[in-house]
Design an enzyme around this catalytic site. Structure first.
Site, PDB file in Angstrom:
ATOM      1  NE  ARG A 125       4.498  -8.120  10.073  1.00 40.72           N
ATOM      2  CZ  ARG A 125       4.142  -7.100   9.494  1.00 40.72           C
ATOM      3  NH1 ARG A 125       2.828  -7.399  10.335  1.00 40.72           N
ATOM      4  NH2 ARG A 125       4.080  -6.470   8.847  1.00 40.72           N
ATOM      5  CD  GLU A 180      -2.417   1.619   2.804  1.00 40.16           C
ATOM      6  OE1 GLU A 180      -2.162   0.843   3.136  1.00 40.16           O
ATOM      7  OE2 GLU A 180      -3.476   2.365   2.737  1.00 40.16           O
ATOM      8  CE  LYS A 206       3.922  -0.150   5.128  1.00 41.45           C
ATOM      9  NZ  LYS A 206       2.876   0.487   3.896  1.00 41.45           N
TER      10      LYS A 206
END
Length: 674
Positions: free
Chosen positions: A262, A35, A272
């Site tokens: 992850r 994104e 983020k």
RNA sequence: UGGCCCAUGGUGUAACUGGCAACACGUUGGUUUUUGGUACCAAAGAGUCUAGGUUCGAGCCCUAGUGGGCCAACCA
């Protein structure tokens, strides 16, 4: 792809299996779908490495897809940065695509869903809807608008699209099952009204599709075969599949979502949102600050794509939660830079050194090897003169024999130059050393081949000629956070762990060849570490970033350095384990051994058994039936104990009985020995 | 009072259809070295979360437990 010596990770196993059963290699296709709401970080390199790595491995296309369905958070700046970062890592995407490319198709499919009675417009407040949704442990209930007619839904949805309503007045939901155990299946929202301008579609749309409605459909449109994402999306898979069920037609590839754990790195954060906060609060100087775990930060810090790719490859892929130690990242960059970085001399903490028997007006340009790891790197000239700078650290008036550097009365070599001997020091009124006086042996020039030059000395120091030295700024970085896992404390914010001294500005003196250095070039400052030229640097005002220090086994000798906190005490070398424990260990693998080795182990057990007391042995009589090996080992030990005069008792007899009755021939054999 | 996922040295990842738990980082010692770097050699460190079961044989299969993670945004 022929035979691999390297073992496969679980995703590769899945693909290999699919290749055998349901899909041909030419249908394989992957995607990396960020994104554009922030910069890519080291965690993303894992996702990038997996999908693009698979593309390389199977010679399959990989799309770079910007998942841009939320105009409130997304910006063109991030799109550009992401493209630069992926390219810089050395990956090539097949198509550059955007979820927003599919807005019309997604809308048409949503209309179809409504017509099929599988979607409806809900007009409640988000609070009311949340209420009806239930909790993970309680089922939800149907809302009042769930049974609107197709016509009404169609009308409302079209008017939503036409902009007739305000944000929050209506949303479109899939009609699945409000009682479903998976909360994502309780009539998930698929469209919401957002009166925001989109960075690509502008004001064409005022309704935007949600992630779940977009992702799988985009994968399908692009004919992605394997859609890889991180573990937290596992619960979404059921919905992903449900949506696909509504529109997949035959002879098209049906994408599969699969999830991996992850990457987490110690001493840093990966969110983020939190990274953005560091930027906005001015804790760092932008997304590409060399202390940031972003790809652009690592790039500016001096990391290479090779090192990062090696790192990602080394950490592997699995489904287990993990925290990778930063030392592995550091290993990867050192490994690469050691092979590629030219060596130069720079002094970061200078003290003046005077060679008293060297002529005052003499200069010499000495030959220096650029990189001993690389034969093609060649040589350069470095100036030498009577007055030099050396590191303050490299001199002590007196020191013990473990100190290999300059002391009074001892010899050391100046790298690429002469052997010198400490003679005296000059101090100021506070007792600080201002000058070190030494003498040099003119016959010892490096590379001259004379007998004197071949003399062994314990230490070699780097230096720069004061007259020729160039001033430079060195930015030395320390970890940004002082906690190993700054964002996993329930009671504290990650901001509480900021290291106030993560940036140190140093005025250094470097050899004059460095005035030629170009932005981005990487060097090894000998004996210090790896440094690169920051983009703020000019030929008049050189600025270097310290990428990483050299491995320093000397630092560990020095008492003042704190021990690495996440390294535990090496366990005492010979722990002197108890005989019974060793026997138990041997027993564990006993039944799986080839005959010869088993005989040897048996002999070992019988010998060790001499040192075992009955009290130690008895608890093992209760060993689970499945642990045959252990029971055999116990039986062997028991044999020895009985032979040495142990009295039989009920527990012993029972254990032997059970052994005799067992299905394992080895156990029966040992039991009958008694 | 739920569902799903996970559990192997300090860390990370392997062990194919059950068959002597391997590799890398890190640690420790040594050799080489005009970088206390590099390279090379060696060592220590797990018997696979627990309890049962299946099997000649289980890290791998089955059951139950324990521990950790994820799931209730008109975010992705």
């Amino acid at each position: 792809m022929s035979e691999e010596t390297k073992s496969l990770n679980f995703i590769e196993h899945i693909i290999e299996n699919d290749l055998k059963t349901e899909i041909s290699q030419d249908k394989l296709r992957f995607r990396f779908p960020p994104e554009p709401n922030g910069y890519l970080h080291i965690g993303h390199t894992k996702a990038i490495g997996i999908s693009f790595g698979l593309g390389e491995r199977y010679n399959a296309p990989v799309n770079l897809r910007f998942d841009d369905t939320n105009p409130a958070k997304e910006e063109q700046e991030y799109v550009d940065a992401i493209k630069e970062d992926v390219s810089w890592l050395g990956y090539h995407w097949d198509k550059e695509v955007y979820s927003s490319d599919y807005f019309q198709q997604l809308f048409d499919w949503a209309v179809q869903l409504i017509k099929d009675g599988k979607a409806y417009v809900d007009s409640q407040s988000s609070e009311a809807m949340a209420e009806q949704k239930g909790t993970p442990t309680q089922p939800g209930i149907d809302g009042p608008f769930r049974n609107r007619t197709v016509e009404e839904n169609l009308d409302l949805f079209n008017r939503m699209k036409a902009g007739e309503f305000n944000e929050g007045e209506h949303i479109l939901r899939a009609k699945i099952d409000m009682q479903h155990v998976n909360m994502l299946m309780r009539d998930p929202i698929i469209y919401r009204i957002l009166k925001k301008s989109h960075h690509r579609t502008g004001d064409t749309w005022c309704i935007y599709p949600m992630y779940d409605w977009t992702h799988g459909e985009s994968d399908y449109l692009e004919q992605v075969s394997h859609s890889l994402c991180s573990l937290e999306f596992k619960p979404h898979r059921e919905l992903y599949d449900w949506f696909l069920d509504q529109l997949v037609v035959e002879d098209q590839v049906r994408p599969k979502q699969r999830e991996f754990a992850r990457l987490n790195l110690s001493y840093t954060i990966m969110s983020k949102r939190k990274l953005l906060q560091l930027v906005e609060d001015g804790v760092v100087n932008g997304w590409d600050d060399p202390r940031m775990p972003t790809i652009s930060g690592l790039r500016r810090r001096g990391y290479t794509p090779t090192a990062i790719r090696k790192f990602v490859e080394t950490v592997g892929v699995a489904k287990r939660e993990n925290v990778i130690d930063v030392s592995l990242l550091e290993f990867c960059i050192r490994e690469d830079l050691n092979k590629t970085a030219p060596r130069v001399m720079a002094v970061l903490d200078p003290v003046k050194l005077v060679i008293t028997n060297y002529p005052e007006d003499k200069d010499e340009w000495l030959e220096a090897e650029n990189n001993q790891e690389d034969d093609s790197a060649g040589f350069r000239q470095v100036p030498f003169s009577r007055e030099l700078y050396i590191e303050r650290d490299d001199f002590k008036e007196q020191a013990n024999s473990k100190y290999f550097r300059l002391t009074l009365g001892k010899e050391v070599r100046l790298k690429n130059a002469y052997i010198i001997k400490g003679e005296s020091v000059v101090k100021d009124e506070n007792g600080n050393i201002t000058e070190i006086h030494v003498s040099y042996d003119p016959d010892t020039l490096s590379g001259s081949g004379t007998e004197a030059s071949l003399r062994k000395v314990k230490g070699t120091l780097h230096w720069v000629s004061i007259k020729h030295a160039v001033k430079a700024v060195v930015r030395e970085y320390d970890r940004l956070f002082m906690d190993e896992s700054p964002d996993s404390h329930a009671d504290k914010s990650f901001m509480d762990f900021i290291n106030p001294e993560s940036l140190k500005l140093i005025t250094a003196f470097v050899e004059p060849s460095l005035t030629e250095a170009k932005v981005g070039e990487r060097f090894q400052f000998q004996r210090l570490g790896y440094f690169n030229v920051d983009y703020d640097s000019t030929s008049e005002n050189l600025i270097f970033n310290k990428t990483v220090g050299l491995r320093d086994s000397w630092a560990k000798e020095k008492p003042k350095t704190e021990p690495n906190p996440n390294q535990n005490q090496p366990k005492s070398n010979q722990p002197q384990r108890k005989a019974i424990d060793v026997i138990q260990q041997f027993g564990k693998k006993y039944t799986n051994l080839p005959d010869a080795k088993r005989e040897k182990i048996k002999a070992d057990i019988l010998e060790l058994a001499e040192k075992v007391s009955y009290d130690e042995l008895e608890p093992l009589f209760g060993t689970a039936a499945k642990k045959v090996g252990t029971r055999i080992a116990v039986m062997l030990t028991l044999q020895v104990l009985l032979k040495n005069g142990l009295e039989r008792n009920d527990a012993i007899n029972e254990f032997i009985e059970k052994g005799l009755a067992d299905g394992n021939a080895l156990l029966v054999a040992e039991a009958s020995e008694i």
